[in-house]
Motif scaffolding. Structure first.
Motif, mmCIF file in Angstrom:
data_model
loop_
_atom_site.group_PDB
_atom_site.id
_atom_site.type_symbol
_atom_site.label_atom_id
_atom_site.label_comp_id
_atom_site.label_asym_id
_atom_site.label_seq_id
_atom_site.Cartn_x
_atom_site.Cartn_y
_atom_site.Cartn_z
ATOM 1 N N THR A 107 60.705 -80.287 43.329
ATOM 2 C CA THR A 107 59.807 -80.514 42.190
ATOM 3 C C THR A 107 60.370 -81.507 41.196
ATOM 4 O O THR A 107 59.634 -82.062 40.371
ATOM 5 C CB THR A 107 59.518 -79.183 41.475
ATOM 6 O OG1 THR A 107 60.753 -78.604 41.044
ATOM 7 C CG2 THR A 107 58.783 -78.224 42.401
ATOM 8 N N GLY A 114 57.943 -86.382 43.846
ATOM 9 C CA GLY A 114 57.734 -85.185 44.636
ATOM 10 C C GLY A 114 58.106 -85.419 46.096
ATOM 11 O O GLY A 114 58.776 -86.399 46.435
ATOM 12 N N ASP A 146 51.116 -85.586 54.451
ATOM 13 C CA ASP A 146 50.095 -84.909 53.654
ATOM 14 C C ASP A 146 50.286 -85.227 52.173
ATOM 15 O O ASP A 146 51.386 -85.578 51.724
ATOM 16 C CB ASP A 146 50.186 -83.399 53.864
ATOM 17 C CG ASP A 146 49.818 -82.987 55.279
ATOM 18 O OD1 ASP A 146 49.089 -83.744 55.955
ATOM 19 O OD2 ASP A 146 50.283 -81.909 55.710
ATOM 20 N N ARG A 147 49.237 -85.062 51.408
ATOM 21 C CA ARG A 147 49.306 -85.286 49.971
ATOM 22 C C ARG A 147 50.112 -84.175 49.312
ATOM 23 O O ARG A 147 50.263 -83.075 49.850
ATOM 24 C CB ARG A 147 47.903 -85.353 49.383
ATOM 25 C CG ARG A 147 47.106 -84.065 49.528
ATOM 26 C CD ARG A 147 45.654 -84.248 49.086
ATOM 27 N NE ARG A 147 45.594 -84.659 47.690
ATOM 28 C CZ ARG A 147 44.648 -85.480 47.204
ATOM 29 N NH1 ARG A 147 43.694 -85.949 47.991
ATOM 30 N NH2 ARG A 147 44.646 -85.792 45.925
ATOM 31 N N ASN A 148 50.644 -84.457 48.138
ATOM 32 C CA ASN A 148 51.247 -83.398 47.329
ATOM 33 C C ASN A 148 50.394 -83.200 46.078
ATOM 34 O O ASN A 148 49.275 -83.720 46.000
ATOM 35 C CB ASN A 148 52.717 -83.708 47.015
ATOM 36 C CG ASN A 148 52.906 -84.953 46.143
ATOM 37 O OD1 ASN A 148 51.956 -85.455 45.527
ATOM 38 N ND2 ASN A 148 54.132 -85.461 46.092
ATOM 39 N N ASN A 149 50.899 -82.485 45.102
ATOM 40 C CA ASN A 149 50.065 -82.170 43.946
ATOM 41 C C ASN A 149 49.781 -83.384 43.059
ATOM 42 O O ASN A 149 48.995 -83.292 42.111
ATOM 43 C CB ASN A 149 50.675 -81.027 43.121
ATOM 44 C CG ASN A 149 52.064 -81.361 42.609
ATOM 45 O OD1 ASN A 149 52.576 -82.452 42.839
ATOM 46 N ND2 ASN A 149 52.666 -80.397 41.917
ATOM 47 N N ARG A 150 50.421 -84.516 43.382
ATOM 48 C CA ARG A 150 50.147 -85.742 42.622
ATOM 49 C C ARG A 150 49.146 -86.653 43.326
ATOM 50 O O ARG A 150 48.672 -87.620 42.736
ATOM 51 C CB ARG A 150 51.441 -86.507 42.381
ATOM 52 C CG ARG A 150 52.512 -85.674 41.702
ATOM 53 C CD ARG A 150 53.732 -86.483 41.375
ATOM 54 N NE ARG A 150 54.847 -85.624 40.956
ATOM 55 C CZ ARG A 150 55.961 -86.070 40.410
ATOM 56 N NH1 ARG A 150 56.128 -87.367 40.209
ATOM 57 N NH2 ARG A 150 56.914 -85.233 40.071
ATOM 58 N N GLY A 151 48.870 -86.378 44.595
ATOM 59 C CA GLY A 151 47.905 -87.182 45.324
ATOM 60 C C GLY A 151 48.466 -87.688 46.637
ATOM 61 O O GLY A 151 49.529 -87.251 47.105
#
Length: 511
Positions: A61, A66, A98-103
């Motif tokens: 994190t 990320g 794959d995308r992470n929580n930022r895109g």
């Protein structure tokens, strides 16, 4: 957009990183380029992630962008990891993440442009993460701006820069890199022969595959998220050396001229050597050459040949050789392919002060003549002159293209050819700073429009001799031959008005 990988056998925060990757632009915005041998390891792993701009000692994190889970690998099925075989040319792979929580990764990091090229000499920035804790305890990426050369016998580039230990595999070789914007063209990745290094596994010698059709096909599959299908057996590069002798011999090739000296419908090449020997290499019309034919043994006279060119000045369909000597004398040797150089030739002009300053001469078809019987002369003061309808004993009609000027004093080499595909020829200039330009539509009234092939660059300052002939099968005089300072000699087949043609090695540069 450059980072490294981790997986269950090599976890984030451990003592070593695994290979290097870079985000490349696609419509899906989720593709990372790496080496094929890295891909083989990743496809067997689970819990695999890509970490752009990795920072040692930080959690997932806390990483700058990320981490991105790797969901799928795309690898050429013909590739076998870490071999010294021709299939090492295929050492590249693409990871879908794959995308992470930022895109999506490309939206977060930006991307390089995947760019196939046809030649081996480039100014690039190479980036990679040395993986071992012992050589790179802070696990920081290293960066090296460097000029590439060819790895002889392979479709691969070579570079020399210290510090490229294991872990840098897959790292991008970026042309036109802009650190501020994070943009550039990725034209290779660390990998290839023996996984990207020489037999001694030195940290300062590194290789990268040059992207051709096979790489483009794999990229297209990855970009479209398609299953990689079986490919036909790999055909290694056909541009194996085609002229006899090593580069150390060809360092002594002083002057080159191309022309249809044997009336075969395609070009042959004449070479004047530093010891005065003159040889003819008969072209085979397919980019190769037959056995060397000696026109003159080593001699003291031809060591003084200042510049040469070839054209059909006598209208016999066999090209003739024109020579400018240091005292200003210009001699025409007609039908060299059948008559040789044993005679005295035809004197175009005797010793004189004016033609001493004819720094370069190049024949072509710039006017309305049926044959390549025109002559462009670049004088030492920068003046540029076109002589049309040149024939035995006369320079025909004179046309001034440029008054004396400082710019054209910096024209290092001239050649000419049918680069634009028109019936008339174009003038090509290699400048002292390595810039390469074509002047398309040069006529008796004016120099043609400038078309840039290469911006100023250091590698092309090592172009010490060049000539253009019809050496391949398209019937045009558009195949550029360059002899480099190290003796390596290269054919750029089907060169156009705005780009160099496909690169073929005639004499391999020292590796």
């Amino acid at each position: 957009m450059v980072g490294t990988f981790f997986f269950d056998g090599r976890p984030l925060g451990g003592k070593s990183t695994y290979c290097t990757g870079s985000v490349v632009h696609t419509a899906a915005r989720d593709i990372v380029l790496t080496a094929g041998h890295c891909g083989r390891g990743l496809e067997r792993a689970t819990h695999r992630i890509f970490v752009p701009q990795y920072r040692s000692g930080r959690s997932a994190t806390q990483q700058p962008y990320g981490v991105f889970p790797v969901s799928r690998m795309y690898i050429d099925p013909r590739y076998t990891a870490n071999t010294k075989k021709p299939t090492s040319d295929l050492d590249l792979a693409f990871a879908q993440v794959d995308r992470n929580n930022r895109g999506k990764v490309e939206a977060v990091t930006g991307a390089l442009t995947f760019t196939p090229v046809t030649n081996y000499t480039h100014r690039v920035t190479v980036i990679g993460y040395p993986g071992s804790d012992s050589v790179n305890p802070k696990h920081q990426a290293i960066r090296c701006p460097v000029t590439t050369s060819r790895l002889s016998g392979f479709r691969q580039m070579r570079m020399a820069c210290k510090g490229f230990y294991g872990g840098v595999s897959g790292g991008p070789w970026i042309e036109g890199y802009n650190r501020t914007t994070g943009t550039g063209k990725v034209i290779g990745n660390t990998g290839g022969y023996f996984g990207g290094g020489n037999d001694a596994n030195d940290d300062w010698v590194t290789y990268a595959p040059v992207y051709g059709k096979d790489a483009q096909d794999l990229f297209n599959d990855a970009a479209a998220h398609r299953t990689v299908k079986a490919r036909p057996p790999y055909q290694p590069s056909a541009d194996s050396p085609a002229l006899p002798g090593p580069a150390s011999t060809w360092q002594h090739a002083k002057l080159l001229a191309s022309g249809d000296f044997r009336n075969t419908g395609h070009s042959d090449m004449i070479v004047v050597w530093t010891d005065g020997e003159v040889t003819l290499y008969p072209g085979n019309g397919q980019g190769g050459y037959g056995s060397e034919q000696r026109l003159l043994a080593p001699n003291s006279t031809w060591t003084h040949a200042a510049t040469i060119t070839a054209g059909d000045f006598t209208g016999s369909h066999q090209f003739d050789l024109m020579v400018r000597w240091p005292d200003g004398k210009v001699t025409l040797y007609g039908d060299v392919g059948s008559k040789g150089l044993n005679g005295t030739g035809t004197q175009m002009i005797g010793p004189n002060g004016t033609w001493k300053n004819a720094t370069q001469i190049v024949a072509g078809r710039f006017g309305a003549a049926q044959y390549a019987s025109d002559l462009v002369v670049r004088w030492s003061d920068g003046e540029l002159t076109l002589y049309t309808n040149v024939s035995a004993g006369t320079f025909g009609q004179e046309h001034k293209l440029k008054d004396p000027n400082g710019t054209w004093k910096n024209a290092a080499l001239l050649t000419s050819g049918e680069f634009s595909g028109n019936q008339t020829w174009d003038l090509m200039v290699r400048w002292t700073d390595g810039e390469l330009d074509n002047y398309v539509g040069t006529t008796t009234s004016a120099l043609g429009a400038e078309h840039r092939l290469l911006d100023a660059n250091e590698p092309w300052t090592h172009d010490l001799a060049m000539t253009t002939g019809s050496y391949t099968g398209n019937g045009r005089t558009d195949d550029l031959v360059v002899r480099w300072s190290d003796g390596g000699t290269t054919l750029y087949a089907d060169t156009s008005a705005t780009r160099l043609g496909t690169e073929h090695t005639l004499v391999a540069s020292p590796s």
